[in-house]
Each structure stands twice: as C-alpha cells, then as structure tokens.
Design a protein around this motif. Structure first.
Motif, short mmCIF file in Angstrom:
data_model
loop_
_atom_site.label_atom_id
_atom_site.label_comp_id
_atom_site.label_asym_id
_atom_site.label_seq_id
_atom_site.Cartn_x
_atom_site.Cartn_y
_atom_site.Cartn_z
N PHE A 1 0.80 -1.23 0.00
CA PHE A 1 0.00 0.00 0.00
C PHE A 1 0.84 1.29 0.00
O PHE A 1 0.32 2.35 -0.30
CB PHE A 1 -0.93 0.03 1.24
CG PHE A 1 -0.20 0.25 2.55
CD1 PHE A 1 0.13 1.54 2.95
CD2 PHE A 1 0.17 -0.81 3.36
CE1 PHE A 1 0.82 1.75 4.14
CE2 PHE A 1 0.85 -0.61 4.55
CZ PHE A 1 1.18 0.68 4.94
N SER B 1 -5.14 -4.13 -1.25
CA SER B 1 -6.59 -3.90 -1.21
C SER B 1 -6.94 -2.50 -0.70
O SER B 1 -8.00 -1.98 -1.01
CB SER B 1 -7.27 -4.94 -0.32
OG SER B 1 -7.00 -6.22 -0.80
N GLY C 1 -8.40 -7.81 -4.61
CA GLY C 1 -9.03 -8.68 -3.62
C GLY C 1 -8.02 -9.13 -2.59
O GLY C 1 -6.83 -8.84 -2.72
N PRO C 2 -8.47 -9.85 -1.57
CA PRO C 2 -7.58 -10.21 -0.46
C PRO C 2 -6.37 -11.02 -0.89
O PRO C 2 -6.49 -11.92 -1.73
CB PRO C 2 -8.48 -11.06 0.44
CG PRO C 2 -9.88 -10.78 0.03
CD PRO C 2 -9.83 -10.36 -1.41
N VAL D 1 4.51 -12.52 4.61
CA VAL D 1 3.86 -12.94 3.36
C VAL D 1 4.92 -13.39 2.35
O VAL D 1 4.74 -14.38 1.64
CB VAL D 1 2.96 -11.81 2.79
CG1 VAL D 1 2.39 -12.20 1.45
CG2 VAL D 1 1.83 -11.47 3.76
N ILE E 1 5.05 -16.93 0.36
CA ILE E 1 5.07 -17.02 -1.11
C ILE E 1 6.12 -18.04 -1.57
O ILE E 1 5.86 -18.84 -2.47
CB ILE E 1 5.27 -15.61 -1.72
CG1 ILE E 1 3.94 -14.84 -1.63
CG2 ILE E 1 5.76 -15.69 -3.17
CD1 ILE E 1 4.00 -13.41 -2.07
N GLY F 1 10.97 -6.35 4.19
CA GLY F 1 11.17 -5.28 5.17
C GLY F 1 12.62 -5.04 5.56
O GLY F 1 13.54 -5.64 5.04
N PHE G 1 7.75 0.26 10.84
CA PHE G 1 6.82 0.69 9.80
C PHE G 1 5.86 1.74 10.35
O PHE G 1 4.64 1.67 10.18
CB PHE G 1 6.06 -0.52 9.24
CG PHE G 1 5.89 -0.45 7.75
CD1 PHE G 1 7.00 -0.40 6.91
CD2 PHE G 1 4.63 -0.42 7.15
CE1 PHE G 1 6.86 -0.32 5.54
CE2 PHE G 1 4.49 -0.33 5.77
CZ PHE G 1 5.61 -0.30 4.98
P1 NDP Z 1 1.60 -7.09 3.00
O1 NDP Z 1 2.63 -8.17 2.90
O2 NDP Z 1 0.54 -7.20 4.01
O3 NDP Z 1 0.83 -6.95 1.59
C1 NDP Z 1 1.51 -6.78 0.39
C2 NDP Z 1 0.69 -7.36 -0.75
O4 NDP Z 1 0.61 -8.77 -0.58
C3 NDP Z 1 -0.75 -6.85 -0.77
O5 NDP Z 1 -1.19 -6.74 -2.10
C4 NDP Z 1 -1.49 -7.98 -0.05
O6 NDP Z 1 -2.86 -8.05 -0.35
C5 NDP Z 1 -0.74 -9.19 -0.59
N1 NDP Z 1 -0.87 -10.40 0.23
C6 NDP Z 1 -1.24 -10.50 1.53
N2 NDP Z 1 -1.26 -11.81 1.91
C7 NDP Z 1 -0.92 -12.54 0.81
C8 NDP Z 1 -0.76 -13.93 0.55
N3 NDP Z 1 -0.98 -14.84 1.50
N4 NDP Z 1 -0.38 -14.34 -0.68
C9 NDP Z 1 -0.15 -13.42 -1.66
N5 NDP Z 1 -0.29 -12.08 -1.49
C10 NDP Z 1 -0.66 -11.64 -0.26
O7 NDP Z 1 2.40 -5.72 3.10
P2 NDP Z 1 1.84 -4.24 3.28
O8 NDP Z 1 0.95 -3.86 2.15
O9 NDP Z 1 1.33 -4.08 4.66
O10 NDP Z 1 3.20 -3.43 3.09
C11 NDP Z 1 4.10 -3.28 4.11
C12 NDP Z 1 5.31 -4.17 3.96
O11 NDP Z 1 5.89 -4.02 2.68
C13 NDP Z 1 6.41 -3.81 4.94
O12 NDP Z 1 6.92 -4.96 5.55
C14 NDP Z 1 7.46 -3.15 4.07
O13 NDP Z 1 8.76 -3.24 4.55
C15 NDP Z 1 7.30 -3.88 2.78
N6 NDP Z 1 7.83 -3.07 1.69
C16 NDP Z 1 9.03 -3.42 1.14
C17 NDP Z 1 9.59 -2.63 0.16
C18 NDP Z 1 10.88 -3.00 -0.49
O14 NDP Z 1 11.15 -2.43 -1.54
N7 NDP Z 1 11.68 -3.87 0.06
C19 NDP Z 1 8.94 -1.40 -0.27
C20 NDP Z 1 7.68 -1.13 0.36
C21 NDP Z 1 7.17 -1.95 1.32
P3 NDP Z 1 -3.95 -7.33 0.60
O15 NDP Z 1 -3.69 -5.87 0.48
O16 NDP Z 1 -5.23 -7.73 0.05
O17 NDP Z 1 -3.69 -7.84 2.00
#
Ligand code: NDP
Length: 473
Positions: A150, A177, A205-206, A231, A235, A249, A377
C-alpha cells in the motif's frame, strides 16, 4: 466513483465490492469489485494468450509504449498525486514526488527495452567447445504476477509493470486492497499508450485468496512481490518452481560518526523517519551515535522531529498524514508503551489520534525490544548510544534484515570500513537509507528479500537466459 477490474483489455465486474476510503477523513473515494476465482482464472488466461504477442513485439514498440505511458503519467500528475494522497494517506508533497519518480521509472524502462541483449560465449575455452560458436539471449519469461503493497501505490507498481513490459512479458497485477485506485488509473494509461489487450490485467481482492491463487498457478512463470516478510516467506512456500523476486522489510539503521554535520544529519533523519508516516521499507528506525555527539545530535533530532507538520495529507503544508489504518496506529502505540515499560524514554511524540501517530523519538531502548528488533513501519525512531564507530557498525549489522543502511562521515577510511562490515543490499553514505534513484540496483540481503529491482536489474529477473551453441560444419 465506480471502478472495475481490467481483464483482456475490458473493464469487467466481479464479486463483492470493496470500498476504498480516504485514510484521513474516512470518506469513501471509490468502489470496485473484488476478483473471484473465475476472474483470476480469466486474467491469467488472458495474460497467457498475450504472452507470445508481447514476446514478438519489437523492442522499439515496447519502448515507445513505455515512453508514451511516462508522458501520460506526467499529464495526469496532479490527479494521480491526489489519488495517492487520498487512498494511501501520503502527504500531497510526497505523493507528487512519487508520481515524478514513476514518470522516470517508465521513461527509463522505455530506454532499457531497447537494449536487452546477451553476449557471445567463447565455447572453445575448453576442448569440448572447440569448433562451436556460442551466444546467449535474454528471453521473456511469459506471465508475470505482480503483487504490491500500500505504501507506494504508483511507483512500486511501476517498478514491476514497466520492466515486465520492457522485457516482453504479460502481467497480472494485484495491488494492495487498501490502495487499488492508482493501479486502475495506470491500466487506463497503459491502454491509451498502446499496450495490447491482455498484456496487463488487474485483479483486486484479499491477498489470502486472490494473491495466493496467482502465486500458486502453474501458468504464472514469475512472481514479483513487494510486502511484508511474513507474506514473502509464505510465497516462497507456495510458489512451486517459478522465478520469485521478493522486496521485503528492514529495520533501517543509520550510523553517525563524530565528524558528521549534526544539524544536516538530524534534518535528513527526520524526513527519513517520518515521511509517509514511517511506512517506507527504508524508514530510519535505529540511529547509532557515540560520544561526544550523542547528546547534541539527539537534541537536534528532537527539534527536527517537532518541526514536522502533522495533519490532512491533502493540505500542501503537511509532512505527516495518517497511518494506513487505526489498527496500525494502535499497534505502534502498543510497541512504544512496551518499550517504555522496559525503561525506554519518549523524548517527543508518543501521541495518537485515530490513525494519526505523531513523530516519536525514543532513547534508552534495548536491542531485544520490538521497536528495535522488528520492522516498526511507523513514524518512530530510536537514538542509541554506542562506545565507538566500530561498535555502532556492529550493532547496525546485528539484524536478520539487509535492505539499506546509511553512514554519515567525512572520513574516507570509515566509509570503506562501513562498506566491508555491513551486509546490506545498499550502503548509503551521507544520506539516509531512504535514498533511492529508480535505475539503481535495489533489493535486500538476508531476510529482506530475493533478487533486485531498479529497471535494468528487474528486467534481468524477468527474463530467462537462452544459450545457443552452434557446431560449425
Ligand atoms: P503485505 O505483505 O501485508 O501486503 C503486500 C501485498 O501482498 C498486498 O497486495 C497484499 O494483499 C498481498 N498479500 C497478503 N497476503 C498474501 C498472501 N498470502 N499471498 C499473496 N499475497 C498476499 O504488506 P503491506 O501492504 O502491509 O506493506 C508493508 C510491507 O511491505 C512492509 O513490511 C514493508 O517493509 C514492505 N515493503 C518493502 C519494500 C521494499 O522495496 N523492500 C517497499 C515497500 C514496502 P492485501 O492488500 O489484500 O492484503
């Protein structure tokens, strides 16, 4: 406003609708359908049909599409920035910077599309290769599944979509989402720029359903994911045999040597810690300093932290808006309370109102506290006293993560000492770990990920090497 999913070049309906909210006011800013299994299936099938079309598209045409997309993003800069500010809660001034970066990411991809190549291989370097001519090519992998977080709804999507197109792949995109509207606008732009139908498909979607269906589908050749370490790890467990890039992260450390310009460092650290409410994978989190600069730096940092303007992200003057939701703000509030009960001191901030958490400086923290050991974060940074520079480097490196780290010093020997000691994908000297230029290789070591982004490097991850050996007759 109503939005749709984008599959095979058409805007389509799906399952139950999702309401996207303004993260500061809570007002609805758009609704769109979530994808069910059948829409995800249709999206992958469309991408599979478009894959050979994309692979056959000449490099100059792929380059032109990306260059036109860059120009269209520029034309729609203000609308995209306001969409990001509303759906992600990012202060408008930083949302505009994000759009500017996406303009560059697409422009760079437009150039890189024209120079994807292999090299010759001197097969006769060994006796078995005598009489053979060898070279390798870089071929598109096919269908790429891009899953994004996000916190940068446009530029982190751009870092997956633009290199995938440059490499001649097709895509299924699943944005977070909470922030899908920017991706809808990007699909419109790419269509307007001339991308063939089916080359990009958008499903929303989720993550637990839509994301997992994509990751585990054998028709998908490559998963490129940016998000949380939990996550990311999951994966790798469900992807099967396919290429995977993970951008995860960090607990970004900053090391300040006694020769640094403290006022400058304090101001840069404040921006690095609080911009986007600290919801950046590179956010300044652990700051190591030593005597005699520990007290004067801490004082300057508190001053810079208190100068941050907190409020509505759509207000031009605001530096720090809300966190993505109230739950996240409550989580960080809990972490700070937990640190306080273990002896940490809050020098400024520590205040929450709804989803807004104020820029917060901690001292007297311990390495095992969540606020130090895990990715915060959130707009919270700790200043940690060390005996000397070597010890500061040791503590900075004592983490399972390894994305980016920064060192402030004017001493060239310290610079090289730091480069040798620090096991991170990026070492930034005299700026914070937040520094990123969109064409540089970018990615994490250790638990921070797999592979690299930064357009040319992402293209490498999104192509297969095909070796050709010709026996000369
Ligand atoms: P999430 O891991 O919660 O979500 C990231 C994406 O993965 C979303 O589209 C989410 O969908 C989807 N997702 C969630 N669960 C699953 C699953 N089981 N299988 C496949 N896809 C899934 O991260 P955040 O959006 O909360 O972002 C924050 C995190 O991202 C932090 O840890 C941050 O460090 C990392 N990040 C890393 C960066 C980098 O370049 N290294 C840059 C920016 C952020 P949904 O939204 O529907 O839950």
């Amino acid at each position: 406003m109503e939005y749709r999913l984008f599959i095979d070049g058409r805007w389509v309906e799906g399952g139950p609708h999702l309401e996207v909210k303004n993260k500061y006011t809570g007002a609805g800013v758009g609704t769109l359908p979530t994808a069910r299994r059948e829409e995800v299936d249709a999206a992958i099938a469309a991408a599979e049909r478009a894959a050979p079309i994309m692979a056959d598209l000449p490099a100059y045409q792929r380059g032109d599409i990306l260059t036109r997309a860059s120009a269209l993003i520029r034309e729609q800069r203000e609308d995209l920035a306001r969409t990001i500010a509303a759906e992600a809660g990012k202060a408008l001034k930083y949302a505009r910077i994000e759009v500017d970066r996406a303009i560059n990411t697409f422009a760079i991809a437009g150039e890189e599309a024209r120079r994807i190549h292999g090299e010759t291989v001197p097969l006769d370097a060994v006796p078995a290769g005598e009489g053979y001519f060898g070279f390798y090519l870089r071929r598109p992998v096919g269908v790429v599944a891009a899953i994004t977080p996000f916190n940068f709804p446009l530029n982190l999507v751009a870092h997956k979509v633009a290199p995938a197109i440059a490499a001649g792949n097709s895509l299924v995109l699943k944005p977070a989402s909470t922030t899908p509207l920017t991706s809808v606008k990007l699909c419109k732009i790419l269509t307007q720029a001339g991308l063939p139908a089916g080359a990009i498909n958008l499903v929303v979607g989720p993550g637990g359903t839509v994301g997992e269906w994509l990751v585990s589908d054998p028709r998908v050749a490559k998963v490129t994911f940016t998000g949380s370490p939990t996550v990311g790890k999951h994966i790798t467990e469900i992807a099967g045999i396919k290429k995977v890039t993970l951008e995860l992260g960090n607990t970004s450390p900053v090391v300040i040597a006694p020769d640094a310009d403290l006022e400058f460092v304090a101001k840069r650290c404040a921006i690095g810690a609080y911009y986007n409410s600290g919801q950046v994978c590179l956010s300044v989190q652990r700051i190591y300093s030593q005597q005699p600069i520990y007290e004067p730096f801490t004082e300057q940092f508190v001053k810079a932290s208190e100068a941050m303007v907190v409020g509505d992200p759509l207000d031009e003057h605001v530096d720090v808006g809300p966190m993505i939701d109230m739950r996240e703000a409550e989580r960080i509030e809990g972490w700070v309370h937990e640190a306080q009960s273990g002896g940490a001191k809050v020098l400024t901030g520590g205040k929450r109102q709804g989803a807004v958490y104020w820029p917060t400086v901690l001292t007297d923290v311990q390495p095992e506290m969540k606020i130090v050991a895990q990715e915060a974060f959130a707009p919270v940074a700790s200043v940690i006293a060390c005996d000397d520079f070597e010890e500061a480097l040791r503590q900075a490196d004592a983490t399972p993560y390894g994305l980016q780290v920064s060192v402030f010093t004017r001493d060239i020997n310290r610079v090289f000492q730091a480069i040798r000691r620090l096991n991170f994908g990026g070492v930034i000297i005299n700026d914070t770990p937040v520094f990123r230029a969109d064409h540089m290789p970018y990615g994490g070591n250790r638990q921070s990920g797999l592979g690299r982004e930064g357009v040319r490097f992402a293209i490498e991850e999104m192509t297969n090497i095909q070796m050709v050996a010709i026996r000369l007759q």
